[in-house]
Scaffold this motif. Structure first.
Motif, PDB file in Angstrom:
ATOM      1  N   THR A   8       0.826  -1.205   0.000  1.00 32.22           N
ATOM      2  CA  THR A   8       0.000   0.000   0.000  1.00 32.22           C
ATOM      3  C   THR A   8       0.861   1.257   0.000  1.00 32.22           C
ATOM      4  O   THR A   8       0.560   2.233  -0.708  1.00 32.22           O
ATOM      5  N   THR A   9       1.935   1.254   0.785  1.00 28.97           N
ATOM      6  CA  THR A   9       2.820   2.423   0.822  1.00 28.97           C
ATOM      7  C   THR A   9       3.492   2.652  -0.519  1.00 28.97           C
ATOM      8  O   THR A   9       3.589   3.796  -1.002  1.00 28.97           O
ATOM      9  N   LEU A  10       3.944   1.582  -1.168  1.00 38.31           N
ATOM     10  CA  LEU A  10       4.592   1.720  -2.469  1.00 38.31           C
ATOM     11  C   LEU A  10       3.623   2.248  -3.516  1.00 38.31           C
ATOM     12  O   LEU A  10       3.961   3.139  -4.305  1.00 38.31           O
ATOM     13  N   TRP A  11       2.394   1.735  -3.524  1.00 38.96           N
ATOM     14  CA  TRP A  11       1.415   2.195  -4.507  1.00 38.96           C
ATOM     15  C   TRP A  11       1.082   3.671  -4.322  1.00 38.96           C
ATOM     16  O   TRP A  11       0.996   4.426  -5.290  1.00 38.96           O
ATOM     17  N   ARG A  68       4.047   6.040  -5.375  1.00 39.58           N
ATOM     18  CA  ARG A  68       4.179   6.168  -6.825  1.00 39.58           C
ATOM     19  C   ARG A  68       2.998   6.902  -7.436  1.00 39.58           C
ATOM     20  O   ARG A  68       3.154   7.678  -8.380  1.00 39.58           O
ATOM     21  N   LEU A  69       1.819   6.678  -6.893  1.00 39.61           N
ATOM     22  CA  LEU A  69       0.624   7.304  -7.443  1.00 39.61           C
ATOM     23  C   LEU A  69       0.648   8.819  -7.255  1.00 39.61           C
ATOM     24  O   LEU A  69       0.267   9.574  -8.154  1.00 39.61           O
ATOM     25  N   PHE A  70       1.134   9.269  -6.097  1.00 41.32           N
ATOM     26  CA  PHE A  70       1.136  10.702  -5.787  1.00 41.32           C
ATOM     27  C   PHE A  70       2.543  11.305  -5.840  1.00 41.32           C
ATOM     28  O   PHE A  70       2.781  12.343  -5.227  1.00 41.32           O
ATOM     29  N   ARG A  71       3.463  10.644  -6.544  1.00 41.33           N
ATOM     30  CA  ARG A  71       4.780  11.190  -6.869  1.00 41.33           C
ATOM     31  C   ARG A  71       5.585  11.583  -5.623  1.00 41.33           C
ATOM     32  O   ARG A  71       6.276  12.597  -5.604  1.00 41.33           O
ATOM     33  N   TYR A  72       5.495  10.756  -4.609  1.00 41.74           N
ATOM     34  CA  TYR A  72       6.223  11.026  -3.367  1.00 41.74           C
ATOM     35  C   TYR A  72       7.265   9.925  -3.202  1.00 41.74           C
ATOM     36  O   TYR A  72       6.975   8.823  -2.715  1.00 41.74           O
ATOM     37  N   ALA A 119       4.937  21.250  -6.345  1.00 39.95           N
ATOM     38  CA  ALA A 119       5.955  21.549  -5.337  1.00 39.95           C
ATOM     39  C   ALA A 119       5.703  20.808  -4.032  1.00 39.95           C
ATOM     40  O   ALA A 119       6.613  20.697  -3.195  1.00 39.95           O
ATOM     41  N   ALA A 120       4.502  20.267  -3.846  1.00 40.74           N
ATOM     42  CA  ALA A 120       4.216  19.525  -2.620  1.00 40.74           C
ATOM     43  C   ALA A 120       4.978  18.223  -2.540  1.00 40.74           C
ATOM     44  O   ALA A 120       5.136  17.655  -1.446  1.00 40.74           O
ATOM     45  N   THR A 121       5.456  17.721  -3.676  1.00 46.40           N
ATOM     46  CA  THR A 121       6.221  16.473  -3.651  1.00 46.40           C
ATOM     47  C   THR A 121       7.573  16.641  -2.962  1.00 46.40           C
ATOM     48  O   THR A 121       8.214  15.640  -2.610  1.00 46.40           O
ATOM     49  N   LYS A 122       8.053  17.852  -2.762  1.00 48.83           N
ATOM     50  CA  LYS A 122       9.327  18.118  -2.095  1.00 48.83           C
ATOM     51  C   LYS A 122       9.171  18.399  -0.606  1.00 48.83           C
ATOM     52  O   LYS A 122      10.168  18.658   0.072  1.00 48.83           O
ATOM     53  N   CYS A 123       7.938  18.377  -0.121  1.00 48.98           N
ATOM     54  CA  CYS A 123       7.726  18.679   1.289  1.00 48.98           C
ATOM     55  C   CYS A 123       8.152  17.492   2.152  1.00 48.98           C
ATOM     56  O   CYS A 123       8.433  16.397   1.663  1.00 48.98           O
ATOM     57  N   ASP A 124       8.172  17.706   3.459  1.00 52.92           N
ATOM     58  CA  ASP A 124       8.606  16.664   4.391  1.00 52.92           C
ATOM     59  C   ASP A 124       7.503  15.663   4.701  1.00 52.92           C
ATOM     60  O   ASP A 124       7.788  14.506   5.030  1.00 52.92           O
TER      61      ASP A 124
END
Length: 783
Positions: A116-119, A122-126, A283-288
């Motif tokens: 679930t974490t991997l999906w 990848r789905l939300f580019r994190y 830009a949210a993909t670079k957040c913590d």
């Protein structure tokens, strides 16, 4: 293939239970019998136990409740499809899997959690993220705060809150964040409210729903200089109200400068799964860390929210509660694991894309509507559409209005803001009631005021919103805009008419969505305040009843259930063809009529009481006179009968009748002579509005006539003269007992006079001069 019999039976039972729970068609007789049944009252646990069908039937009754017949708003349950059944099956499987041996349970939960974490990453580019699954959407941010505290305060594990005295932590949130978020974090973390800093939004440049980055920079510098420790910043990728996204790129640079943690939340994070993503959201993909609420985005019931984060120390994550050593805790991801597999990557993207297309369809239609003002962040792709009804200032100078707005806000401007908020509140409620599948709601924004919000990412998957629902929403909006503009324009005219009318009192209620509020003012010096208040309530209640009996398109009511004025008539929305003067005149005339009738009843009570006493005395006197006329022998039982048989006594019956109009007693001898009951004095006709008499056939009350006044004057004059001629030819009504001989003698003379009047009228009309209706009326009066 080998199938676990327990799993097969579990799936079968789930399908049967869902069918039973979704079947909410119940008979009316059963509802009436169960309305006050004992099942609604908590009782002891039955000793013999119950079967599954009975228990599920009880759950169904508790879910749907006992629906009241007078409920106007029907509730709408979530559309639970096959993907919803998979999520519900996950909770049953979690209970079943928890009974496995420890080793099998550990392997299974590790696989479910990692998949679930991997999906999701990848789905939300994190990339390279970990996941924490939680029921409350604020719980993930709470765990992140504890993780940051453990990271920035090395001795926090040993000394606890004592280390916070040296450097007080500060958490920064936007003023556009969810209501109560900062206070909830402080309460759960055990921190004082002084540790929470609300950052204002932009006031001069940029969106008024975005965090002011320059001001945030100055605030952080001041906190550092005062010995405080900047800890964490909560940013929005889609504010709860307007759906705007903060400048996440600049905020990330600021957080790296001061070694702060950046957490992002909001509905716009769902668009990260699409092929095209705006740069502000990307830009949210670079957040913590970020929090995802997949249940509302995908229409999945009872699935947990997910907080994705990046951190290198697993021990601190375990100390903060983001990870758990208990395998059962990892089973929270099981419903989401099943649902994601059922939908697949394409199904998930399609649902989010469909929601974005719905918002774009609505935005394109709103651009073509007058008096509709939209507030969106991006015209090309905005997942949230906020709009409101707004009419430009037409009767006021724009320069003076700008000067007033730049200084202290004028009371008139403030009243207009309040009125627009009220109208938009009504508009949002009407649209939500007419098109419930749209999912629109009303939102209060700091600068725009009350607005209507359409957020399909939060509602479309749950309600099953389609393109035709958006078209229906636009059609309903087009129907409501003319009503809003007409009501707004006629409010001032209605107020002026009411203030000029004697007996009416205008009540200013800025929170009422309608034409206005009026009260029939009743004053009586001879009564105390309580009695006068009751009389006022009685008159206005009767006035409301009379107005509702009229054939009109207006709605009259007592106002809102809470917060409204007492003893008033509230008038709802109106159309442009409303005749305000006729409406106000009718209200005043009806109120005066009710007041006169009320006073007449009060006076009549005393008159009737005195009349009854006088009638009793006169009847007693008449009985004594009758005894004297008949003689003493006729009063003896046997002798009187024989005497009456030989010599009957003829006496005219004497009675009394009470004339309510004159307030006096009258004899009934005339009734027995004429063999008919006299009408007495004819009461005067009830005064009605002169405007109501001119109503055309089929025209409803309070509507302006579509016929022009110039073209109507000549026709109405001629028709009025013709009506007078017809009335002259009609014989007058005879009262009982009136002779008809003189009428027959005067009939020929009247016909000659009427013919002469017609000749005069035709001669006048042939000379192209207006007919002299006054002359005809004078002749009629002379006759």
């Amino acid at each position: 293939k080998m199938v676990d019999p327990t799993l097969a039976e579990m799936g079968k039972n789930l399908n049967e239970a869902m069918k039973m729970l979704e079947d909410n068609q119940r008979k009316v007789e059963e509802e009436n019998e169960k309305k006050y049944a004992r099942k609604d009252i908590p009782g002891p646990l039955q000793g013999s136990g119950q079967d599954m069908v009975s228990i599920l039937q009880l759950v169904q009754n508790l879910m749907h409740g006992e629906e009241e017949e007078d409920t106007s708003q029907s509730y709408r349950l979530q559309n639970v499809g096959e993907q919803g059944h998979m999520a519900l099956l996950g909770h049953s499987l979690a209970a079943y899997i928890s009974v496995l041996d420890r080793e099998r349970l550990r392997k299974l939960t590790t696989r479910i959690l990692s998949d679930t974490t991997l999906w999701l990453c990848r789905l939300f580019r994190y990339e390279n993220g970990s996941a924490y699954y939680h029921e409350d959407d604020r719980e993930g941010l709470l765990k992140i705060c504890r993780l940051v505290i453990h990271t920035r305060y090395e001795d926090y594990t040993l000394e606890g809150f004592n280390v916070l005295y040296t450097k007080q932590p500060v958490i920064y949130i936007s003023s556009a964040a969810r209501t109560g978020l900062g206070q909830a974090l402080c309460n759960q973390l055990g921190l004082p409210l002084s540790c929470m800093c609300r950052v204002p939004c932009n006031t001069m440049f940029g969106s008024q729903h975005q965090m002011d980055v320059a001001l945030l920079d100055r605030v952080i510098k001041d906190d550092v200089e005062s010995g405080r420790l900047p800890l964490l910043l909560v940013a929005n990728a889609g504010t709860p109200g307007a759906g705007h996204t903060d400048k996440l790129g600049r905020l990330k640079e600021l957080c790296e400068q001061y070694k702060m943690w950046l957490h992002v939340e909001g509905v716009n994070l769902a668009t990260l799964a699409l092929g095209y993503v705006s740069s502000s959201v990307l830009a949210a993909t670079k957040c913590d860390s970020m929090t995802l609420t997949l249940g509302s985005w995908l229409g999945l019931p009872a699935v947990p929210a997910v907080t994705l984060y990046r951190h290198e120390d697993p021990s601190l994550s375990l100390a903060a509660g983001l990870t758990s050593s208990q395998p059962v805790e990892k089973l929270r991801a099981l419903p989401l694991w099943l649902s994601l597999q059922y939908l697949g990557h394409d199904g998930i993207v399609e649902r989010i894309k469909h929601a974005s297309q719905l918002s774009q369809r609505l935005l394109e239609n709103l651009k073509n509507l007058d008096f509709i003002k939209t507030s969106v962040e991006d015209e090309l792709s905005s997942p949230v559409v906020v709009f409101k009804f707004f009419q430009e200032y037409s009767n006021r100078d724009q320069t003076s209005h700008a000067a007033q707005a730049s200084t202290i806000q004028h009371p008139i401007i403030s009243n207009e803001r309040h009125i627009y908020d009220t109208f938009n509140q009504w508009l949002g409620e009407q649209l939500a009631q007419l098109v419930p599948a749209s999912g629109v709601d009303v939102v209060e924004l700091e600068d725009e005021g009350t607005c209507v919000r359409f957020s399909p990412l939060m509602t479309s998957a749950v309600l099953g919103t389609e393109i035709q629902d958006i078209d229906q929403l636009v059609d309903c909006l087009k129907m409501k805009i003319p009503v809003l503009t007409s009501t707004l324009q006629l409010r001032e005219e209605f107020e002026q008419e009411v203030r000029r009318t004697v007996g009416l009192l205008y009540i200013e209620d800025l929170g009422w969505p309608g034409l206005g509020v009026v009260r029939y003012n009743y004053h009586c010096d001879g009564k105390n305040d309580d009695k006068q208040e009751k009389e006022l309530e009685k008159i206005n209640t009767e006035l409301l009843k009379k107005l509702n009996e009229l054939e009109s398109d207006l709605t009259f009511s007592l106002g809102p259930e809470f917060g409204g004025q007492k003893n008033c008539v509230y008038i709802g929305m109106v159309t442009e063809d409303l005749d305000v003067s006729e409406l106000v005149e009718t209200i005043a005339a009806t109120g005066r009529e009710i007041e006169e009738n009320s006073r007449l009843l009060e006076n009549m009570t005393e008159v009737v009481r005195k009349g009854i006493q006088e009638a009793q005395l006169q009847l007693q006197k008449a009985n004594e006179e009758r005894l004297l006329e008949e003689g003493l022998l006729r009063q003896i039982p046997v002798v009187g009968s024989v005497l009456n048989w030989f010599s009957p006594f003829q006496a005219s019956p004497k009675g009394r009748t009470f004339n309510l109009t004159a307030g006096s007693l009258e004899s009934t001898e005339s009734m027995y002579v004429s063999k008919a009951q006299g009408t007495g004095t004819t009461p005067p006709p009830t005064p009605t509005s002169s405007l109501a008499k001119q109503r055309l056939p089929g025209q409803k009350a309070f509507k302006r006539s579509l016929r022009s006044s110039d073209g109507f004057s000549e026709t109405s004059s001629i028709s009025h003269c013709d009506d007078l001629d017809k009335m002259d030819q009609r014989p007058p009504t005879l009262s009982p007992g009136q002779e008809q001989g003189p009428l027959e003698m005067e009939k020929g003379e009247e016909q000659k006079e009427v013919a002469q009047a017609k000749t005069d009228t035709e001669d006048t009309h042939s000379d192209k001069s207006p007919p002299d209706c006054t002359k005809v009326e004078d002749q009629a009066s002379q006759r």
